[in-house]
Design an enzyme around this catalytic site. Structure first.
Site, mmCIF file in Angstrom:
data_model
loop_
_atom_site.group_PDB
_atom_site.id
_atom_site.type_symbol
_atom_site.label_atom_id
_atom_site.label_comp_id
_atom_site.label_asym_id
_atom_site.label_seq_id
_atom_site.Cartn_x
_atom_site.Cartn_y
_atom_site.Cartn_z
ATOM 1 N N GLU A 1 -6.036 -2.939 -0.587
ATOM 2 C CA GLU A 1 -6.803 -4.077 0.319
ATOM 3 C C GLU A 1 -8.124 -4.678 -0.222
ATOM 4 O O GLU A 1 -8.435 -5.522 0.433
ATOM 5 C CB GLU A 1 -6.941 -3.191 1.853
ATOM 6 C CG GLU A 1 -5.860 -3.063 2.595
ATOM 7 C CD GLU A 1 -5.072 -1.646 2.120
ATOM 8 O OE1 GLU A 1 -5.508 -1.155 1.135
ATOM 9 O OE2 GLU A 1 -4.403 -1.019 3.335
ATOM 10 N N THR B 1 0.989 -1.202 -0.036
ATOM 11 C CA THR B 1 0.158 0.080 -0.009
ATOM 12 C C THR B 1 0.928 1.230 -0.097
ATOM 13 O O THR B 1 2.044 1.038 0.459
ATOM 14 C CB THR B 1 -1.145 0.226 1.174
ATOM 15 O OG1 THR B 1 0.017 -0.052 2.349
ATOM 16 C CG2 THR B 1 -1.876 -0.866 1.471
ATOM 17 N N LYS C 1 -11.852 19.388 10.677
ATOM 18 C CA LYS C 1 -12.569 19.635 11.914
ATOM 19 C C LYS C 1 -12.628 20.978 12.438
ATOM 20 O O LYS C 1 -11.924 21.416 12.890
ATOM 21 C CB LYS C 1 -12.225 18.463 13.010
ATOM 22 C CG LYS C 1 -12.732 17.461 12.990
ATOM 23 C CD LYS C 1 -12.859 16.766 14.283
ATOM 24 C CE LYS C 1 -13.929 15.785 14.334
ATOM 25 N NZ LYS C 1 -13.797 14.769 15.358
ATOM 26 N N TRP D 1 -17.346 18.488 10.896
ATOM 27 C CA TRP D 1 -16.628 17.836 9.777
ATOM 28 C C TRP D 1 -16.869 18.791 8.641
ATOM 29 O O TRP D 1 -18.012 19.085 8.398
ATOM 30 C CB TRP D 1 -16.834 16.518 9.588
ATOM 31 C CG TRP D 1 -16.335 15.502 10.563
ATOM 32 C CD1 TRP D 1 -15.559 15.983 11.740
ATOM 33 C CD2 TRP D 1 -16.288 14.070 10.429
ATOM 34 N NE1 TRP D 1 -15.072 14.667 12.359
ATOM 35 C CE2 TRP D 1 -15.465 13.590 11.591
ATOM 36 C CE3 TRP D 1 -16.563 13.235 9.653
ATOM 37 C CZ2 TRP D 1 -15.200 12.458 11.821
ATOM 38 C CZ3 TRP D 1 -16.507 11.798 9.883
ATOM 39 C CH2 TRP D 1 -15.596 11.434 10.730
#
Ligand code: AMP
Length: 549
Positions: free
Chosen positions: A334, A189, A446, A451
């Site tokens: 993944e 990854t 944030k 958010w």
């Protein structure tokens, strides 16, 4: 009572054997690093893959040994996909855009035995060859006439020539049969934090993923198609297309190192490509070239865009100006990688063009057999069809259960039989099951505890005609803790002011989401897979002082 059907393991070699027997004359065309266009067929490629399988065995490669590649998309790379995995060894596709230190770390971690490379990457090989601990043979993926000699070959121990290896064997070889859960390939990854981690796919997971992506509501691959994967074969197996093309018997076209707009466009037209796939940054370059030269696509009908969010402006340009349907897809290393695709459902047929674009710009709905849910901070599942966004968890037979050598510990959340894999993405899901990513959990801004989705803000900036690329990051704010800072690259020659760009947000989002400031830069750092490296931008702007009104 058991069913009474044949027990045939799902093996990668069966995909190539199918293509050889049932689509043997279908072409595989590659732009080579040697400079020319190369043409072959599935029949010829299958024979060469068998020869290579024998050559690898003669080099001492055994079941489960790792054979690495550092290569562009091309027929030799595809031969290795099948020769290595098909013979029971593990294909490890290294990413050549990584720093030599990272390549060395990953090759050592994987314990690669053989490393096959395209000539373009000779400087990288020279930088790592004296350092890796396990590689016994270095194979230049070329013919004798183009082999590096003298100083170019110095310092590379056991340098072999790919075409010599092929020549050294005949093609009398039967692909071995073994347990379908045997490891087939290994991808690391991007690892924006910590060391890169390996994802070890199996034959079973790969074949199931191939079925899943070929379906009509996934990437919709058919024998009638000519597929050009721009997405590199070192980036999650080119999203599975070298396998899917064999499964359905599609023509395959490989662009090699020619990823600029002009080279890609010429190949699309010359080979009559119908389907392509890649990350948004590649399409940006292609669209600029096509636009600047007043061109059209004569055969291209669909393009899969994923890897990062496809700006809605891009899918509109493809649709309105070029009549190319964008299939927005989402996934990760993944996940093999495809998890969702924004394909329509019947009720969307009645929608306006605008509303259909809104559906197309979501990351889409789950491809069978992937399942998905969003959860809040306490891990409770959130309902679909509300504005609430949460952490995306996934599960399915082609989703990772642990990383290679158990790096990083157990990644799963254990609830239910298989557990769930936390993707690190934050999204909402609508009532029809379409997922809209609002952020990577580490990229979320944030502001006063609320958010703000940086992707929405980037998409709006990208819709401005003067903007070539935009990244939105959190900058420190004394009152709100974090506020959005927009980092922008202008299109060449374009005029744009901070005020004009901020005014462009009016009416498009809640006012408090509007970025606090804009900085214009010459370039935004891109990672090895063409994604914006927001962690580097955050580092660069960590002391940035936002204007306080
Ligand atoms: P990688 O494993 O390098 O392919 O990175 C996977 C990550 O890329 C995902 O977890 C997402 O954060 C991001 N990604 C992939 N596809 C999309 C998409 N269509 N929209 C937004 N983010 C995406």
């Amino acid at each position: 009572m058991n069913g009474q059907m044949m027990q045939q393991p799902l093996l990668i070699s069966s995909l190539l054997t199918h293509a050889e027997r049932h689509h043997g004359d279908r072409e595989v065309v590659s732009r080579r690093v040697e400079g020319d266009i190369h043409r072959t067929t599935y029949k010829a490629m299958a024979a060469r893959s068998r020869r290579m399988a024998k050559a690898l065995a003669a080099l001492g490669v055994q079941r489960s040994d790792r054979v690495a590649t550092l290569a562009w998309n091309g027929y030799r790379h595809m031969e290795l996909y099948y020769a290595v995995s098909g013979s029971g060894a593990v294909l490890h596709t290294l990413n050549p855009r990584l720093h030599p230190d990272q390549v060395t770390y990953i090759a050592d971690h994987a314990e690669d035995q053989v490393l096959c490379f395209d000539l373009t990457f000779l400087p990288l090989i020279q930088a790592v060859a004296g350092r890796t601990k396990t590689v016994k043979h270095w194979v230049a993926m070329t013919d004798r006439a183009h082999m590096p000699v003298g100083a170019a070959a110095a310092g590379i121990p056991n340098l072999l020539c790919y075409e010599d290896l092929i020549e050294s064997q005949d093609d009398r070889y039967s692909w071995p049969s073994f347990d379908e859960n045997t490891a087939s390939s290994l991808c690391y990854t991007s690892g924006t934090t910590g060391n890169p981690k390996g994802v070890l796919y199996s034959h079973r997971s790969t074949v199931l993923h191939t079925f899943a992506i070929a379906l009509p509501d996934s990437l919709n691959c058919s024998a009638m198609d000519c597929i050009l994967p721009v997405v590199p074969m070192f980036h999650v197996n080119a999203w599975g297309l070298p396998y899917a093309a064999c499964m359905v018997g599609a023509k395959l076209v490989f662009p090699g190192a020619g990823l600029d707009g002009k080279s890609l466009y010429e190949l699309f037209e010359a080979e009559q490509v119908t389907v392509s796939a890649g990350v948004p940054t590649v399409w940006q370059a292609l669209l600029s070239y096509v636009e600047a030269n007043g061109l059209k696509f004569s055969t291209m009908r669909r393009t899969v865009i994923g890897g990062s969010a496809c700006p809605p402006a891009m899918l509109r340009t493809f649709g309105d100006t070029y009549d190319v349907r964008v299939l927005h897809a989402w996934g990760m290393t993944e996940m093999s990688p495809v998890g969702t695709v924004a394909a329509f459902k019947p009720r969307h047929a009645a929608l306006s063009r605008e509303a259909r674009y809104a559906v197309m710009s979501t990351q889409g709905r789950c491809v069978y057999p992937v399942d998905m849910k969003i959860v809040d901070e306490a891990g409770h599942e959130l309902a679909w069809g509300t504005e609430a966004s949460g952490d995306v968890l996934v599960r399915g037979p082609f989703i990772v259960s642990r990383y290679f050598k158990d790096e990083g510990g157990d990644p799963l959340r254990h609830d239910g039989e298989t557990g769930w894999f936390p993707t690190g993405d934050v999204a909402r899901i609508d009532a029809d099951g379409y997922m809209q990513i609002t952020d990577r959990s580490k990229d979320v801004i944030k502001s006063g505890g609320e958010w703000i989705g940086s992707i929405d803000l980037e998409n709006i900036a990208m819709a401005h005609p003067a903007v070539a690329m935009a990244a939105c990051i959190a900058a420190h704010h004394p009152k709100w803790d974090e506020r959005p800072l927009l980092v922008v690259v202008k299109k060449p020659g374009a005029e744009l002011t901070r005020e004009a760009l901020l005014a462009f947000y009016e009416g498009k989002i809640a006012k408090w989401w509007t970025p606090d400031d804009v900085v214009f830069v010459d370039a935004i750092p891109l990672g090895a897979t063409g994604k914006m490296q927001k962690n580097r931008l955050r580092e660069q702007f960590k002391d940035y002082k936002l204007p306080t009104a």
